[in-house]
Design an enzyme around this catalytic site. Sequence first.
Site, mmCIF file in Angstrom:
data_model
loop_
_atom_site.group_PDB
_atom_site.id
_atom_site.type_symbol
_atom_site.label_atom_id
_atom_site.label_comp_id
_atom_site.label_asym_id
_atom_site.label_seq_id
_atom_site.Cartn_x
_atom_site.Cartn_y
_atom_site.Cartn_z
ATOM 1 N N TYR A 146 49.465 19.738 31.782
ATOM 2 C CA TYR A 146 48.312 19.293 31.965
ATOM 3 C C TYR A 146 47.835 19.597 33.547
ATOM 4 O O TYR A 146 48.811 19.387 34.229
ATOM 5 C CB TYR A 146 48.199 17.635 31.595
ATOM 6 C CG TYR A 146 46.713 17.319 31.860
ATOM 7 C CD1 TYR A 146 45.590 17.506 31.007
ATOM 8 C CD2 TYR A 146 46.369 16.331 32.936
ATOM 9 C CE1 TYR A 146 44.516 17.174 31.519
ATOM 10 C CE2 TYR A 146 45.242 15.713 33.114
ATOM 11 C CZ TYR A 146 44.051 16.226 32.378
ATOM 12 O OH TYR A 146 42.832 15.669 32.700
ATOM 13 N N ASP A 164 38.774 12.291 44.297
ATOM 14 C CA ASP A 164 38.347 12.886 42.907
ATOM 15 C C ASP A 164 36.893 12.471 42.295
ATOM 16 O O ASP A 164 36.550 11.617 41.702
ATOM 17 C CB ASP A 164 39.171 12.393 41.968
ATOM 18 C CG ASP A 164 38.902 13.026 40.255
ATOM 19 O OD1 ASP A 164 38.234 13.967 40.478
ATOM 20 O OD2 ASP A 164 39.530 12.329 39.419
ATOM 21 N N ASP A 179 41.653 19.797 33.331
ATOM 22 C CA ASP A 179 40.596 18.958 33.387
ATOM 23 C C ASP A 179 39.102 19.865 33.857
ATOM 24 O O ASP A 179 39.293 20.141 35.213
ATOM 25 C CB ASP A 179 40.780 17.801 34.098
ATOM 26 C CG ASP A 179 39.741 16.815 34.750
ATOM 27 O OD1 ASP A 179 38.447 17.088 34.163
ATOM 28 O OD2 ASP A 179 40.047 15.953 35.378
ATOM 29 N N ASP A 188 36.314 18.802 34.381
ATOM 30 C CA ASP A 188 35.055 17.958 34.854
ATOM 31 C C ASP A 188 33.729 17.967 33.968
ATOM 32 O O ASP A 188 33.910 17.766 32.705
ATOM 33 C CB ASP A 188 34.812 18.099 36.439
ATOM 34 C CG ASP A 188 35.682 17.687 37.188
ATOM 35 O OD1 ASP A 188 36.565 16.925 36.891
ATOM 36 O OD2 ASP A 188 35.878 17.713 38.520
ATOM 37 N N HIS A 212 38.793 20.158 28.906
ATOM 38 C CA HIS A 212 38.156 18.760 28.347
ATOM 39 C C HIS A 212 36.769 19.013 29.354
ATOM 40 O O HIS A 212 37.057 19.035 30.796
ATOM 41 C CB HIS A 212 38.819 17.545 28.351
ATOM 42 C CG HIS A 212 39.442 16.932 29.579
ATOM 43 N ND1 HIS A 212 38.703 16.507 30.539
ATOM 44 C CD2 HIS A 212 40.884 16.898 30.094
ATOM 45 C CE1 HIS A 212 39.659 16.129 31.586
ATOM 46 N NE2 HIS A 212 40.664 16.221 30.978
ATOM 47 N N GLU A 214 33.475 16.435 30.251
ATOM 48 C CA GLU A 214 33.157 15.058 30.113
ATOM 49 C C GLU A 214 31.496 14.859 30.234
ATOM 50 O O GLU A 214 31.056 15.752 30.412
ATOM 51 C CB GLU A 214 33.834 14.323 31.270
ATOM 52 C CG GLU A 214 33.679 14.754 32.859
ATOM 53 C CD GLU A 214 34.261 14.211 33.894
ATOM 54 O OE1 GLU A 214 34.001 13.436 34.671
ATOM 55 O OE2 GLU A 214 35.644 14.508 33.436
ATOM 56 N N CYS A 221 36.520 9.441 39.379
ATOM 57 C CA CYS A 221 37.796 9.186 38.558
ATOM 58 C C CYS A 221 37.480 8.374 37.412
ATOM 59 O O CYS A 221 36.602 7.307 37.555
ATOM 60 C CB CYS A 221 38.888 8.461 39.512
ATOM 61 S SG CYS A 221 40.124 7.904 38.517
ATOM 62 N N ARG A 225 35.314 14.896 26.516
ATOM 63 C CA ARG A 225 35.822 13.539 26.959
ATOM 64 C C ARG A 225 34.674 12.671 27.017
ATOM 65 O O ARG A 225 33.437 13.330 27.437
ATOM 66 C CB ARG A 225 36.291 13.721 28.699
ATOM 67 C CG ARG A 225 36.490 12.477 29.211
ATOM 68 C CD ARG A 225 37.363 12.747 30.560
ATOM 69 N NE ARG A 225 36.765 11.648 31.436
ATOM 70 C CZ ARG A 225 37.264 11.565 32.549
ATOM 71 N NH1 ARG A 225 38.368 12.336 33.050
ATOM 72 N NH2 ARG A 225 36.926 10.777 33.640
ATOM 73 N N GLU A 252 38.093 8.155 27.486
ATOM 74 C CA GLU A 252 38.846 7.917 28.752
ATOM 75 C C GLU A 252 38.638 6.119 28.833
ATOM 76 O O GLU A 252 37.574 5.628 28.569
ATOM 77 C CB GLU A 252 38.074 8.471 29.727
ATOM 78 C CG GLU A 252 38.486 8.039 31.144
ATOM 79 C CD GLU A 252 39.767 8.451 31.499
ATOM 80 O OE1 GLU A 252 40.818 7.917 30.872
ATOM 81 O OE2 GLU A 252 40.115 9.202 32.368
ATOM 82 N N ASN A 294 45.095 9.049 27.635
ATOM 83 C CA ASN A 294 45.557 9.066 29.062
ATOM 84 C C ASN A 294 46.192 8.319 29.619
ATOM 85 O O ASN A 294 45.850 6.875 29.622
ATOM 86 C CB ASN A 294 44.205 9.433 29.813
ATOM 87 C CG ASN A 294 44.209 9.427 31.325
ATOM 88 O OD1 ASN A 294 45.518 9.667 31.738
ATOM 89 N ND2 ASN A 294 43.378 9.215 32.068
#
Length: 297
Positions: A48, A62, A89, A91, A116, A118, A126, A161, A191, A213
């Site tokens: 990952y 983040d 990730d 974003d 992914h 989101e 985050c 996500r 998430e 996660n």
Amino acid sequence: MLYATTTAAEKRVALREALGSGRLLRLPGAFNPLSARLIESKGFDGVYVSGAVISADLGLPDIGLTTASEVTLRAGQIARQSNLPSIVDADTGFGEPMNVARTVQGLEDAGLAGCHIEDQVNPKRCGHLDGKDVVDEETALRRIRAAVDGRRDPNFLVVARTDARAVAGLDAAIDRAHALVDAGADAVFPEALTSPDEFAAFRDALDVPLLANMTEFGKGKLLTAHELDDLGMNIVIYPVTLLRLAMGAAVAGLDEILATGTQEGVLDRMQTRAELYDLLDYASYNRFDEGVFNFRL
């Protein structure tokens, strides 16, 4: 030697087949290319690449400060060092739907097996911080449709996500997840779930692969792989674990040097030169050089 021998296309097929097996896939987060090789050597199922880790590696929080090119470059460097499939990730996709499609194609070219996307507002934060917000449903669906339409390899895994659980509650998050699957998502990453019961509710509601996660110091309890398997999860990520371990050890090492004037007291906690050379496969490079420089003028 040099890079992985398995092609990106083969890694994507392998990930799809592994997801079809029904067993839980464990993907620790690599904080650099070398740690990806370590993950593979320990027998994990995949790698990952965390957006939080890439941000931290750049000395940034983040909160959406990294760019598509930075994430793609670093993710590609990590992915090419391992024969395991890598998921990154991505974003919010780094812009409007057309940007999302371009992001996915860049990740394909970089050798990733999936990503992914989101549904947070941009700039994001985050997923385990308070004060985040999600976009309206149609905006979230456009991102996923763009990712699915943009990919050229149908085996590239598009994971949706949703951060709706912390914003609007569990039922709203499940409703959002249903809509994201209808938009074409191959899998769902809910998430910041807070309990096993919430994972179970997602499993009961959806028939696509689910990603859990297990990040430290977050909203929920750290569940074991056995517990997650029993709950019907398909992928578990440990996004920042290795970075936190490495930075904790680095702090201890620097403190030791300040306190004693030498690193002698922490030698037993270090990877040895032999272990590093073995992980880097120095022997193969030596054999390669001997095969090239085996002539006289």
